[in-house]
Design a protein around this motif. Structure first.
Motif, PDB file in Angstrom:
ATOM      1  N   LEU A  47      -7.241   9.683  -3.651  1.00  0.00           N
ATOM      2  CA  LEU A  47      -8.212   8.929  -4.446  1.00  0.00           C
ATOM      3  C   LEU A  47      -7.950   7.448  -4.241  1.00  0.00           C
ATOM      4  O   LEU A  47      -6.803   6.998  -4.345  1.00  0.00           O
ATOM      5  N   VAL A  48      -9.000   6.687  -3.930  1.00  0.00           N
ATOM      6  CA  VAL A  48      -8.886   5.245  -3.675  1.00  0.00           C
ATOM      7  C   VAL A  48      -9.828   4.522  -4.627  1.00  0.00           C
ATOM      8  O   VAL A  48     -11.034   4.825  -4.667  1.00  0.00           O
ATOM      9  N   TRP A  49      -9.282   3.548  -5.410  1.00  0.00           N
ATOM     10  CA  TRP A  49     -10.140   2.939  -6.427  1.00  0.00           C
ATOM     11  C   TRP A  49      -9.639   1.558  -6.823  1.00  0.00           C
ATOM     12  O   TRP A  49      -8.478   1.387  -7.202  1.00  0.00           O
ATOM     13  N   MET A 151       2.493   7.750   6.787  1.00  0.00           N
ATOM     14  CA  MET A 151       2.495   6.349   6.363  1.00  0.00           C
ATOM     15  C   MET A 151       1.214   6.072   5.586  1.00  0.00           C
ATOM     16  O   MET A 151       0.124   6.416   6.041  1.00  0.00           O
ATOM     17  N   VAL A 152       1.349   5.464   4.413  1.00  0.00           N
ATOM     18  CA  VAL A 152       0.210   5.163   3.548  1.00  0.00           C
ATOM     19  C   VAL A 152       0.154   3.652   3.322  1.00  0.00           C
ATOM     20  O   VAL A 152       1.134   3.050   2.884  1.00  0.00           O
ATOM     21  N   VAL A 153      -0.988   3.055   3.627  1.00  0.00           N
ATOM     22  CA  VAL A 153      -1.188   1.624   3.424  1.00  0.00           C
ATOM     23  C   VAL A 153      -2.245   1.435   2.344  1.00  0.00           C
ATOM     24  O   VAL A 153      -3.377   1.888   2.492  1.00  0.00           O
ATOM     25  N   ASN A 154      -1.861   0.782   1.267  1.00  0.00           N
ATOM     26  CA  ASN A 154      -2.759   0.471   0.157  1.00  0.00           C
ATOM     27  C   ASN A 154      -2.972  -1.039   0.173  1.00  0.00           C
ATOM     28  O   ASN A 154      -2.014  -1.805   0.062  1.00  0.00           O
ATOM     29  N   ILE A 155      -4.223  -1.489   0.326  1.00  0.00           N
ATOM     30  CA  ILE A 155      -4.458  -2.927   0.519  1.00  0.00           C
ATOM     31  C   ILE A 155      -5.595  -3.437  -0.358  1.00  0.00           C
ATOM     32  O   ILE A 155      -6.597  -2.764  -0.569  1.00  0.00           O
ATOM     33  N   HIS A 156      -5.392  -4.631  -0.877  1.00  0.00           N
ATOM     34  CA  HIS A 156      -6.463  -5.417  -1.488  1.00  0.00           C
ATOM     35  C   HIS A 156      -6.524  -6.705  -0.666  1.00  0.00           C
ATOM     36  O   HIS A 156      -5.637  -7.551  -0.769  1.00  0.00           O
ATOM     37  N   ALA A 157      -7.553  -6.830   0.144  1.00  0.00           N
ATOM     38  CA  ALA A 157      -7.624  -7.939   1.094  1.00  0.00           C
ATOM     39  C   ALA A 157      -8.019  -9.241   0.405  1.00  0.00           C
ATOM     40  O   ALA A 157      -8.704  -9.242  -0.624  1.00  0.00           O
ATOM     41  N   VAL A 158      -7.578 -10.357   1.007  1.00  0.00           N
ATOM     42  CA  VAL A 158      -7.945 -11.670   0.478  1.00  0.00           C
ATOM     43  C   VAL A 158      -9.471 -11.775   0.452  1.00  0.00           C
ATOM     44  O   VAL A 158     -10.164 -11.242   1.315  1.00  0.00           O
ATOM     45  N   MET A 187      -4.837   4.371   5.795  1.00  0.00           N
ATOM     46  CA  MET A 187      -4.937   2.973   5.360  1.00  0.00           C
ATOM     47  C   MET A 187      -6.230   2.841   4.551  1.00  0.00           C
ATOM     48  O   MET A 187      -7.318   3.122   5.068  1.00  0.00           O
ATOM     49  N   ALA A 188      -6.114   2.446   3.294  1.00  0.00           N
ATOM     50  CA  ALA A 188      -7.294   2.441   2.428  1.00  0.00           C
ATOM     51  C   ALA A 188      -7.162   1.359   1.370  1.00  0.00           C
ATOM     52  O   ALA A 188      -6.077   0.842   1.100  1.00  0.00           O
ATOM     53  N   GLY A 189      -8.314   1.022   0.770  1.00  0.00           N
ATOM     54  CA  GLY A 189      -8.312   0.053  -0.304  1.00  0.00           C
ATOM     55  C   GLY A 189      -9.591  -0.756  -0.341  1.00  0.00           C
ATOM     56  O   GLY A 189     -10.620  -0.362   0.213  1.00  0.00           O
ATOM     57  N   ASP A 230     -14.996  -1.105   0.164  1.00  0.00           N
ATOM     58  CA  ASP A 230     -13.888  -0.144   0.134  1.00  0.00           C
ATOM     59  C   ASP A 230     -13.966   0.782   1.353  1.00  0.00           C
ATOM     60  O   ASP A 230     -15.045   1.286   1.683  1.00  0.00           O
ATOM     61  N   PHE A 231     -12.817   1.012   1.976  1.00  0.00           N
ATOM     62  CA  PHE A 231     -12.765   1.847   3.176  1.00  0.00           C
ATOM     63  C   PHE A 231     -11.537   2.753   3.131  1.00  0.00           C
ATOM     64  O   PHE A 231     -10.537   2.450   2.471  1.00  0.00           O
TER      65      PHE A 231
END
Length: 267
Positions: A47-49, A151-158, A187-189, A230-231
Motif C-alpha cells: 500500500l502506497v499513500w 529492496m524497498v524505496v519509499n520517496i517523497h520527492a522535492v 520504488m514507490a511514493g 504517485d507511482f
C-alpha cells in the motif's frame, strides 16, 4: 551546519530507536543479521499513500481497512502521532520513519511499515531549494521466502524547484543503491512529477535502473497539471493486481499493488 539524517524505528514494546545511515551499502555487507522473511504466501501486498499529515478524518479507518492486510505500507507525509505509531506497532513488526521536518508536535516524513524486520535501513533527505523544507526518502531491505533480498524505496520527492537539477540530485543516491542491489526492487511514493521535465527525468531514471512502472487501468491517482504524482516502480517480480482507492481521507488516493515474487514475465 546541516542536520544529520536518521530514521526513527518503532517496534511494539520497545523504545523508539534512532537509525543512522549504514557505513556500507546492502551488497557490501554479506554478514548481515538474518531475519525472518516477509510472510508473503506467494503474494506481496503493498500500500502506497501520501497521508497528508493525518489532517483529515477517516485516515485511520482507511489504514485499518486496507493497510492491515498489506505486507508493506509506504506512507509519505506521515506524522508520528500516537495514533499512527500505535497502528504501526500493533499491525506491523517494524515501522521506520525519516523525519523530513519537525512540526510543532510531531515530525513528518516518509514511513515504511513492514511485516518483517528490515535488515538494512538507509534514510535520505533533500532540502527544497525554495521553501528550505526537507523531503525524505528511505531505503530498506527485507528477506523473502525465496532467499532473495527485497529492496524497498519509499520517496517523497522535492516539490518546489526550478528545473530538475535538485529533483535529479535526490534520485542520485537512490540510484546508487538500486544499481548495486542484485535482487528485486520496489520504488514507490509521491514523486511530484507535475511537469514534463520531471516526468522525463523520472522515466529516464527508471530506465537506467531497469525498473518497470505499475499501470492502473482505473486510474484515480492525484494529478497536478494533468500528470499523476504517485507511482510504483518495480523489478524482479510480476504484478498480479493494481488499484487506486478513492477516498477523502487525504489529498492523495492510496495505491494498492499485489506482486507475485519470482522472475518477471517477458513483455
Amino acid at each position: 551546519m546541516r542536520k544529520k539524517t536518521y530514521a526513527m524505528r518503532y517496534v511494539a514494546g520497545q523504545p523508539a530507536e534512532r537509525i543512522f545511515p549504514p557505513g556500507a551499502m546492502l551488497h557490501v555487507g554479506q554478514a548481515l543479521p538474518p531475519g525472518a522473511p516477509l510472510p508473503t504466501d506467494n503474494k506481496l501486498r503493498v500500500l502506497v499513500w501520501n497521508i497528508f499529515k493525518q489532517q483529515r478524518a477517516e485516515w485511520l479507518s482507511v489504514l485499518q481497512n486496507f493497510g492491515k492486510d498489506a505486507h508493506l505500507v509506504l506512507l509519505q507525509e506521515a506524522q508520528t502521532t500516537p495514533e499512527l505509531v500505535q497502528f504501526a506497532t500493533t499491525n506491523y513488526l517494524a515501522a521506520d520513519q525519516v523525519p523530513a521536518f519537525v512540526l510543532p508536535q510531531h515530525p513528518s516524513g516518509v514511513m515504511t511499515l513492514a511485516a518483517a524486520h528490515p535488515i538494512y535501513c538507509c534514510p535520505l533527505r533533500e532540502r527544497e531549494p525554495l521553501l528550505r523544507l526537507a523531503k525524505s526518502a528511505l531505503v530498506t531491505a527485507y528477506p523473502l521466502p525465496t532467499g532473495e533480498m527485497l529492496m524497498v524505496v519509499n520517496i517523497h520527492a522535492v516539490n518546489f524547484s526550478f528545473g530538475v537539477d535538485v529533483y535529479s540530485k535526490q534520485l542520485g543516491p537512490i540510484g546508487e543503491q538500486i544499481l548495486h542491489h542484485k535482487g528485486p526492487v520496489i520504488m514507490a511514493g509521491d514523486f511530484n512529477a507535475w511537469s514534463r521535465q520531471r516526468m522525463n527525468a523520472l522515466y529516464r531514471f527508471a530506465r537506467e535502473m531497469t525498473l518497470r512502472e505499475v499501470r492502473f487501468t482505473d486510474d484515480h491517482r492525484r494529478k497536478a497539471f494533468g500528470r499523476p504524482l504517485d507511482f510504483v516502480f518495480y523489478r524482479g517480480m510480476n504484478v498480479a493486481e493494481a488499484s487506486v482507492l478513492v477516498t477523502r481521507a487525504s489529498d492523495h488516493n492510496p495505491l494498492l499493488v499485489e506482486f507475485h515474487p519470482g522472475k518477471p514475465e517477458l513483455l
